[in-house]
Scaffold this active site. Structure first.
Site, PDB file in Angstrom:
ATOM      1  N   MET A  11       0.811  -1.323  -0.320  1.00  0.00           N
ATOM      2  CA  MET A  11       0.465  -0.134   0.134  1.00  0.00           C
ATOM      3  C   MET A  11       1.301   0.884   0.338  1.00  0.00           C
ATOM      4  O   MET A  11       0.819   2.144   0.078  1.00  0.00           O
ATOM      5  CB  MET A  11      -1.080  -0.134   1.105  1.00  0.00           C
ATOM      6  CG  MET A  11      -1.460  -1.420   1.209  1.00  0.00           C
ATOM      7  SD  MET A  11      -2.890  -0.798  -0.177  1.00  0.00           S
ATOM      8  CE  MET A  11      -4.263   0.252   0.110  1.00  0.00           C
ATOM      9  N   ILE A  34       3.085   3.662  -2.684  1.00  0.00           N
ATOM     10  CA  ILE A  34       3.325   4.045  -4.243  1.00  0.00           C
ATOM     11  C   ILE A  34       4.713   4.471  -4.219  1.00  0.00           C
ATOM     12  O   ILE A  34       5.773   5.013  -2.978  1.00  0.00           O
ATOM     13  CB  ILE A  34       3.008   5.341  -4.345  1.00  0.00           C
ATOM     14  CG1 ILE A  34       1.769   5.470  -4.431  1.00  0.00           C
ATOM     15  CG2 ILE A  34       3.453   5.782  -5.757  1.00  0.00           C
ATOM     16  CD1 ILE A  34       0.828   7.201  -4.875  1.00  0.00           C
ATOM     17  N   ASN A  68       2.374  -6.374 -10.167  1.00  0.00           N
ATOM     18  CA  ASN A  68       1.052  -5.387  -9.168  1.00  0.00           C
ATOM     19  C   ASN A  68       0.066  -6.682  -9.705  1.00  0.00           C
ATOM     20  O   ASN A  68      -1.080  -6.275 -11.125  1.00  0.00           O
ATOM     21  CB  ASN A  68       0.879  -3.993  -8.958  1.00  0.00           C
ATOM     22  CG  ASN A  68       0.209  -3.552  -8.568  1.00  0.00           C
ATOM     23  OD1 ASN A  68       0.794  -4.086  -7.009  1.00  0.00           O
ATOM     24  ND2 ASN A  68      -0.386  -3.156  -8.225  1.00  0.00           N
ATOM     25  N   HIS A  98      -4.043  -5.545  -8.807  1.00  0.00           N
ATOM     26  CA  HIS A  98      -5.122  -4.853  -8.316  1.00  0.00           C
ATOM     27  C   HIS A  98      -6.315  -5.491  -8.964  1.00  0.00           C
ATOM     28  O   HIS A  98      -6.898  -6.094  -9.405  1.00  0.00           O
ATOM     29  CB  HIS A  98      -4.802  -3.569  -9.713  1.00  0.00           C
ATOM     30  CG  HIS A  98      -6.229  -2.742  -8.895  1.00  0.00           C
ATOM     31  ND1 HIS A  98      -5.495  -1.699  -8.224  1.00  0.00           N
ATOM     32  CD2 HIS A  98      -7.183  -1.890 -10.111  1.00  0.00           C
ATOM     33  CE1 HIS A  98      -6.571  -0.464  -8.266  1.00  0.00           C
ATOM     34  NE2 HIS A  98      -8.026  -0.769  -9.299  1.00  0.00           N
ATOM     35  N   SER A 101      -6.891  -7.859 -12.209  1.00  0.00           N
ATOM     36  CA  SER A 101      -5.302  -7.383 -13.426  1.00  0.00           C
ATOM     37  C   SER A 101      -4.518  -7.691 -12.341  1.00  0.00           C
ATOM     38  O   SER A 101      -4.190  -7.186 -11.178  1.00  0.00           O
ATOM     39  CB  SER A 101      -6.238  -6.396 -13.560  1.00  0.00           C
ATOM     40  OG  SER A 101      -6.877  -6.040 -14.050  1.00  0.00           O
ATOM     41  N   ASP A 137       5.763   4.067 -14.356  1.00  0.00           N
ATOM     42  CA  ASP A 137       4.566   5.194 -13.471  1.00  0.00           C
ATOM     43  C   ASP A 137       3.741   6.143 -12.951  1.00  0.00           C
ATOM     44  O   ASP A 137       3.051   6.916 -12.364  1.00  0.00           O
ATOM     45  CB  ASP A 137       6.022   6.516 -13.765  1.00  0.00           C
ATOM     46  CG  ASP A 137       5.693   6.642 -14.723  1.00  0.00           C
ATOM     47  OD1 ASP A 137       5.319   6.672 -15.585  1.00  0.00           O
ATOM     48  OD2 ASP A 137       6.805   8.236 -14.904  1.00  0.00           O
ATOM     49  N   ASP A 172      -1.550   1.939 -11.739  1.00  0.00           N
ATOM     50  CA  ASP A 172      -2.222   1.690 -12.010  1.00  0.00           C
ATOM     51  C   ASP A 172      -2.533   1.078 -13.339  1.00  0.00           C
ATOM     52  O   ASP A 172      -3.501   0.591 -14.333  1.00  0.00           O
ATOM     53  CB  ASP A 172      -3.647   1.219 -11.022  1.00  0.00           C
ATOM     54  CG  ASP A 172      -3.470   0.998  -9.735  1.00  0.00           C
ATOM     55  OD1 ASP A 172      -2.293   0.088  -9.446  1.00  0.00           O
ATOM     56  OD2 ASP A 172      -4.259   1.228  -8.836  1.00  0.00           O
ATOM     57  N   GLU A 191      -7.745 -13.520  -7.558  1.00  0.00           N
ATOM     58  CA  GLU A 191      -6.605 -13.046  -7.620  1.00  0.00           C
ATOM     59  C   GLU A 191      -5.670 -14.200  -7.206  1.00  0.00           C
ATOM     60  O   GLU A 191      -4.274 -14.348  -7.925  1.00  0.00           O
ATOM     61  CB  GLU A 191      -6.220 -12.242  -6.504  1.00  0.00           C
ATOM     62  CG  GLU A 191      -7.350 -10.655  -7.173  1.00  0.00           C
ATOM     63  CD  GLU A 191      -6.918  -9.402  -6.494  1.00  0.00           C
ATOM     64  OE1 GLU A 191      -6.713  -9.595  -4.462  1.00  0.00           O
ATOM     65  OE2 GLU A 191      -6.763  -8.402  -6.822  1.00  0.00           O
TER      66      GLU A 191
HETATM   67  C1  GRF Z   1      -6.273  -7.853  -3.464  1.00  0.00           C
HETATM   68  O1  GRF Z   1      -6.795  -7.361  -3.072  1.00  0.00           O
HETATM   69  C2  GRF Z   1      -4.746  -6.990  -4.774  1.00  0.00           C
HETATM   70  O2  GRF Z   1      -5.501  -6.675  -5.148  1.00  0.00           O
HETATM   71  C3  GRF Z   1      -4.623  -5.844  -3.598  1.00  0.00           C
HETATM   72  O3  GRF Z   1      -4.554  -5.684  -2.275  1.00  0.00           O
HETATM   73  C4  GRF Z   1      -5.198  -7.001  -1.360  1.00  0.00           C
HETATM   74  C5  GRF Z   1      -4.188  -7.326  -1.059  1.00  0.00           C
HETATM   75  O4  GRF Z   1      -4.500  -8.951  -0.389  1.00  0.00           O
HETATM   76  N1  GRF Z   1      -3.396  -4.833  -4.714  1.00  0.00           N
HETATM   77  P1  GRF Z   1      -3.699  -9.322   0.054  1.00  0.00           P
HETATM   78  O5  GRF Z   1      -2.413  -8.888   1.787  1.00  0.00           O
HETATM   79  O6  GRF Z   1      -3.489 -10.682  -0.549  1.00  0.00           O
HETATM   80  O7  GRF Z   1      -4.638 -10.638   1.107  1.00  0.00           O
END
Ligand code: GRF
Length: 321
Positions: free
Chosen positions: A92, A94, A109, A111, A138, A144, A147, A176
């Site tokens: 979390m 940048i 990454n 998202h 995704s 830069d 997302d 994911e």
């Molecule tokens: C996921 O939904 C990811 O897409 C986003 O943050 C969340 C992370 O979850 N960037 P975790 O820490 O992998 O459980």
């Protein structure tokens, strides 16, 4: 598996995507392994999991630190772990432009939306509020633009009439966990895919002045000069004559230089069958961390060695400005 790609995963929280990447890496044919899990939050539950699984961890709170300074410390940890890729998984923060640049094309990454829709936060609530039939996730390269890098893979997740942001988030997370390991695996494996490697070599070679491609003994070759009297300055060699190497053959300055390079850096250079005897050196391309600047330098050097004087004179004149 020889020479698996080495991946560092950055997390800030739960780390369930990190866990998915880690367990997928335990499958026998997985082309990557996780060498570090790093977090900007020393309390991330994901760190405990990584430790329990015997993976090296690094954590450093970003509080009270400048962005560049924090990134530099993370970067140092990644380099010490010998990683060649970074997978952001719920990280979390940048990243500073420097860090992004240094890891260009080697940082991915995940998202929780169907990019380019809904970059940033609150993606599930926004998808529901917009009345979308599907949300999703995704995987993309990090650039830069937040997302915004090249998309490498997506999965759609249907939105049900009773979905809340929380219930949708849980299903997107399940998607994911399927998507990220696969995309990461195929991305790192590109480095040993001859079609991908040839495409890159072709782009670099044909970018040099007055060059064209001509097949030679079943391999792609690149020549400089006219169609009639041109000369080869590079060949693409795909595991010929029993070697495990996919390599670029270029003209070396002398036999001594060739032998010395091969002896000193056998992970980068090899002496190809037949061609080696006439001064062509092989630059091994199917490695986890091929240095494409080095490849490009060699191509130019080899081009220069065989290009007609009228062309090298032009380049020299341009270089002197
Ligand atoms: C996921 O939904 C990811 O897409 C986003 O943050 C969340 C992370 O979850 N960037 P975790 O820490 O992998 O459980």
């Amino acid at each position: 598996m020889a020479d698996r790609a080495r991946v560092a995963v950055f997390i800030s929280g739960t780390g369930s995507n990190m866990a998915a990447l880690l367990y997928a890496s335990k499958m026998p044919d997985c082309p990557y392994r996780i060498v570090l899990v790093a977090s900007n939050n020393p309390q991330s539950p994901g760190l405990d999991l990584a430790r329990a699984e015997g993976v090296a961890t690094f954590s450093l709170s970003h509080r009270g630190m400048g962005r560049a300074e924090h990134d530099a410390a993370m970067d140092q940890a990644v380099l010490s772990a010998g990683a060649n890729f970074i997978a952001l998984a719920g990280y979390m923060r940048i990243l500073s432009p420097d860090m992004v640049k240094r890891w260009e094309a080697r940082m991915l990454n995940i998202h929780p939306s169907l990019l380019p829709k809904y970059p940033g936060l609150d993606t599930h609530a926004r998808a529901i509020a917009a009345g979308d039939s599907h949300a999703g996730t995704s995987v993309h390269l990090v650039t830069d633009v937040l997302d915004g890098g090249e998309l490498l893979g997506q999965v759609e997740v249907a939105i049900t009439p009773t979905d809340t942001p929380q219930s949708l988030a849980a299903r997107v997370l399940a998607a994911e966990h399927q998507l990220y390991p696969r995309v990461l695996a195929s991305y790192v494996a590109r480095g040993s895919d001859p079609r991908f490697l040839l495409r890159r070599i072709r782009n670099l070679a044909l970018d040099l002045p007055e060059t064209y491609e001509r097949e030679s003994h079943g391999s792609a070759g690149f020549r400089v000069g006219t169609e009639k009297s041109g000369k080869f300055f590079a060949y693409f060699s795909d595991r010929h004559h029993g070697t495990p190497y996919i390599s670029l053959l270029v003209k070396c300055g002398s036999m001594d230089e060739l032998e010395n390079l091969v002896e000193a850096q056998p992970h980068i250079y090899h002496k190809p069958a037949y061609y080696g005897a006439s001064g062509w050196i092989g630059i091994i391309l199917n490695r986890a961390d091929t240095d494409w600047d080095l490849v490009s330098d060699w191509l130019q050097r080899s081009w220069r060695a065989v290009a007609p004087a009228r062309l090298t004179r032009l380049i020299d004149a341009a270089d002197s400005f």
